[in-house]
Design a protein around this motif. Structure first.
Motif, PDB file in Angstrom:
ATOM      1  N   ALA A   1       0.927  -1.021  -0.012  1.00  0.00           N
ATOM      2  CA  ALA A   1      -0.029  -0.130  -0.049  1.00  0.00           C
ATOM      3  C   ALA A   1       0.955   1.377  -0.083  1.00  0.00           C
ATOM      4  O   ALA A   1       0.578   2.413  -0.707  1.00  0.00           O
ATOM      5  CB  ALA A   1      -0.967   0.047   1.187  1.00  0.00           C
ATOM      6  N   LEU A   2       1.844   1.430   0.700  1.00  0.00           N
ATOM      7  CA  LEU A   2       3.031   2.303   0.809  1.00  0.00           C
ATOM      8  C   LEU A   2       3.428   2.635  -0.335  1.00  0.00           C
ATOM      9  O   LEU A   2       3.506   3.702  -1.083  1.00  0.00           O
ATOM     10  CB  LEU A   2       3.947   2.125   1.941  1.00  0.00           C
ATOM     11  CG  LEU A   2       5.067   3.328   2.051  1.00  0.00           C
ATOM     12  CD1 LEU A   2       4.100   4.672   2.521  1.00  0.00           C
ATOM     13  CD2 LEU A   2       5.679   3.019   3.284  1.00  0.00           C
ATOM     14  N   GLY A   3       3.880   1.424  -0.966  1.00  0.00           N
ATOM     15  CA  GLY A   3       4.738   1.489  -2.234  1.00  0.00           C
ATOM     16  C   GLY A   3       3.754   2.049  -3.372  1.00  0.00           C
ATOM     17  O   GLY A   3       4.250   2.891  -4.260  1.00  0.00           O
ATOM     18  N   GLU A   4       2.437   1.540  -3.540  1.00  0.00           N
ATOM     19  CA  GLU A   4       1.781   1.967  -4.277  1.00  0.00           C
ATOM     20  C   GLU A   4       1.474   3.569  -4.060  1.00  0.00           C
ATOM     21  O   GLU A   4       0.945   4.257  -5.318  1.00  0.00           O
ATOM     22  CB  GLU A   4       0.307   1.408  -4.262  1.00  0.00           C
ATOM     23  CG  GLU A   4       0.542  -0.103  -4.790  1.00  0.00           C
ATOM     24  CD  GLU A   4      -0.842  -1.000  -4.661  1.00  0.00           C
ATOM     25  OE1 GLU A   4      -1.735  -0.429  -4.029  1.00  0.00           O
ATOM     26  OE2 GLU A   4      -0.840  -2.184  -5.213  1.00  0.00           O
ATOM     27  N   ALA A   5       1.209   4.144  -3.116  1.00  0.00           N
ATOM     28  CA  ALA A   5       0.983   5.477  -2.689  1.00  0.00           C
ATOM     29  C   ALA A   5       2.492   6.139  -3.312  1.00  0.00           C
ATOM     30  O   ALA A   5       1.985   7.480  -3.921  1.00  0.00           O
ATOM     31  CB  ALA A   5       0.867   5.744  -1.187  1.00  0.00           C
ATOM     32  N   VAL A   6       3.513   5.987  -2.984  1.00  0.00           N
ATOM     33  CA  VAL A   6       4.441   6.474  -3.634  1.00  0.00           C
ATOM     34  C   VAL A   6       4.642   6.714  -5.132  1.00  0.00           C
ATOM     35  O   VAL A   6       5.004   7.638  -5.570  1.00  0.00           O
ATOM     36  CB  VAL A   6       5.776   5.731  -3.083  1.00  0.00           C
ATOM     37  CG1 VAL A   6       7.088   6.497  -3.983  1.00  0.00           C
ATOM     38  CG2 VAL A   6       6.082   5.956  -1.537  1.00  0.00           C
ATOM     39  N   VAL A   7       4.152   5.610  -5.787  1.00  0.00           N
ATOM     40  CA  VAL A   7       4.269   5.555  -7.202  1.00  0.00           C
ATOM     41  C   VAL A   7       3.070   6.599  -7.814  1.00  0.00           C
ATOM     42  O   VAL A   7       3.423   7.259  -8.465  1.00  0.00           O
ATOM     43  CB  VAL A   7       3.801   4.217  -7.670  1.00  0.00           C
ATOM     44  CG1 VAL A   7       3.641   4.262  -9.274  1.00  0.00           C
ATOM     45  CG2 VAL A   7       5.086   3.285  -7.412  1.00  0.00           C
ATOM     46  N   ARG A   8       2.050   6.768  -6.969  1.00  0.00           N
ATOM     47  CA  ARG A   8       1.034   7.627  -7.349  1.00  0.00           C
ATOM     48  C   ARG A   8       1.449   9.118  -7.406  1.00  0.00           C
ATOM     49  O   ARG A   8       0.888   9.934  -8.018  1.00  0.00           O
ATOM     50  CB  ARG A   8      -0.293   7.358  -6.479  1.00  0.00           C
ATOM     51  CG  ARG A   8      -1.035   6.241  -7.112  1.00  0.00           C
ATOM     52  CD  ARG A   8      -2.613   6.394  -6.476  1.00  0.00           C
ATOM     53  NE  ARG A   8      -2.573   6.132  -5.055  1.00  0.00           N
ATOM     54  CZ  ARG A   8      -2.386   5.048  -4.287  1.00  0.00           C
ATOM     55  NH1 ARG A   8      -2.265   4.087  -4.712  1.00  0.00           N
ATOM     56  NH2 ARG A   8      -2.499   5.334  -2.914  1.00  0.00           N
ATOM     57  N   ILE A   9       2.186   9.400  -6.251  1.00  0.00           N
ATOM     58  CA  ILE A   9       2.752  10.736  -6.064  1.00  0.00           C
ATOM     59  C   ILE A   9       3.939  11.244  -6.705  1.00  0.00           C
ATOM     60  O   ILE A   9       4.740  11.986  -6.182  1.00  0.00           O
ATOM     61  CB  ILE A   9       2.614  11.300  -4.587  1.00  0.00           C
ATOM     62  CG1 ILE A   9       3.432  10.505  -3.824  1.00  0.00           C
ATOM     63  CG2 ILE A   9       1.016  11.142  -4.244  1.00  0.00           C
ATOM     64  CD1 ILE A   9       3.739  10.971  -2.300  1.00  0.00           C
ATOM     65  N   TRP A  10       4.675  10.059  -7.222  1.00  0.00           N
ATOM     66  CA  TRP A  10       6.194  10.380  -7.731  1.00  0.00           C
ATOM     67  C   TRP A  10       6.586  11.562  -8.253  1.00  0.00           C
ATOM     68  O   TRP A  10       7.491  12.120  -7.682  1.00  0.00           O
ATOM     69  CB  TRP A  10       6.293   9.052  -8.478  1.00  0.00           C
ATOM     70  CG  TRP A  10       8.075   8.848  -9.092  1.00  0.00           C
ATOM     71  CD1 TRP A  10       8.602   9.304 -10.063  1.00  0.00           C
ATOM     72  CD2 TRP A  10       8.897   8.518  -8.021  1.00  0.00           C
ATOM     73  NE1 TRP A  10       9.863   9.216  -9.970  1.00  0.00           N
ATOM     74  CE2 TRP A  10       9.975   8.742  -8.739  1.00  0.00           C
ATOM     75  CE3 TRP A  10       8.899   7.968  -6.840  1.00  0.00           C
ATOM     76  CZ2 TRP A  10      11.290   8.120  -8.137  1.00  0.00           C
ATOM     77  CZ3 TRP A  10      10.041   7.385  -6.336  1.00  0.00           C
ATOM     78  CH2 TRP A  10      11.339   7.595  -6.983  1.00  0.00           C
ATOM     79  N   SER A  11       5.825  11.904  -9.206  1.00  0.00           N
ATOM     80  CA  SER A  11       6.326  13.174 -10.028  1.00  0.00           C
ATOM     81  C   SER A  11       6.106  14.479  -9.064  1.00  0.00           C
ATOM     82  O   SER A  11       6.504  15.520  -9.329  1.00  0.00           O
ATOM     83  CB  SER A  11       5.298  13.437 -11.273  1.00  0.00           C
ATOM     84  OG  SER A  11       4.057  13.564 -11.025  1.00  0.00           O
ATOM     85  N   ASN A  12       5.269  14.216  -8.002  1.00  0.00           N
ATOM     86  CA  ASN A  12       5.079  15.431  -6.784  1.00  0.00           C
ATOM     87  C   ASN A  12       6.354  15.646  -6.034  1.00  0.00           C
ATOM     88  O   ASN A  12       6.497  16.301  -5.129  1.00  0.00           O
ATOM     89  CB  ASN A  12       3.799  15.361  -6.088  1.00  0.00           C
ATOM     90  CG  ASN A  12       2.593  15.522  -7.177  1.00  0.00           C
ATOM     91  OD1 ASN A  12       2.762  16.186  -8.175  1.00  0.00           O
ATOM     92  ND2 ASN A  12       1.624  14.809  -6.648  1.00  0.00           N
TER      93      ASN A  12
END
Length: 80
Positions: free
Chosen positions: A15-26
């Motif tokens: 879940a944490l990894g997926e969250a990081v991927v979603r906001i990666w460009s920010n």
């Protein structure tokens, strides 16, 4: 502190990894670099290239709205 099961820990890590991927460009570039290098240290040098391509496709500046990577224009030696 409560001990969690291995399955729960895996689910939370995912879940944490997926969250990081979603906001990666920010994320600031330094944070991106640190996370990238930590992932390599955790999973081995063999994932470096594949992870770089994956994250490149997730980055707002290198992806179009349809998820297809855009070509970045590289400046030439004459400043063009």
């Amino acid at each position: 502190m409560e001990t969690i099961s291995r399955d729960a820990a895996d689910q939370l890590t995912k879940a944490l990894g997926e969250a990081v991927v979603r906001i990666w460009s920010n994320l600031p570039q330094g944070v991106q670099h640190h996370l990238f290098e930590e992932a390599i240290m955790s999973n081995g040098e063999s994932i470096r290239s594949q992870l770089a391509v994956f994250l490149h496709d997730k980055h707002r500046r290198t992806s179009d709205p349809l998820g297809k990577p855009r070509e970045l224009i590289e400046p030439d030696s004459l400043g063009g």
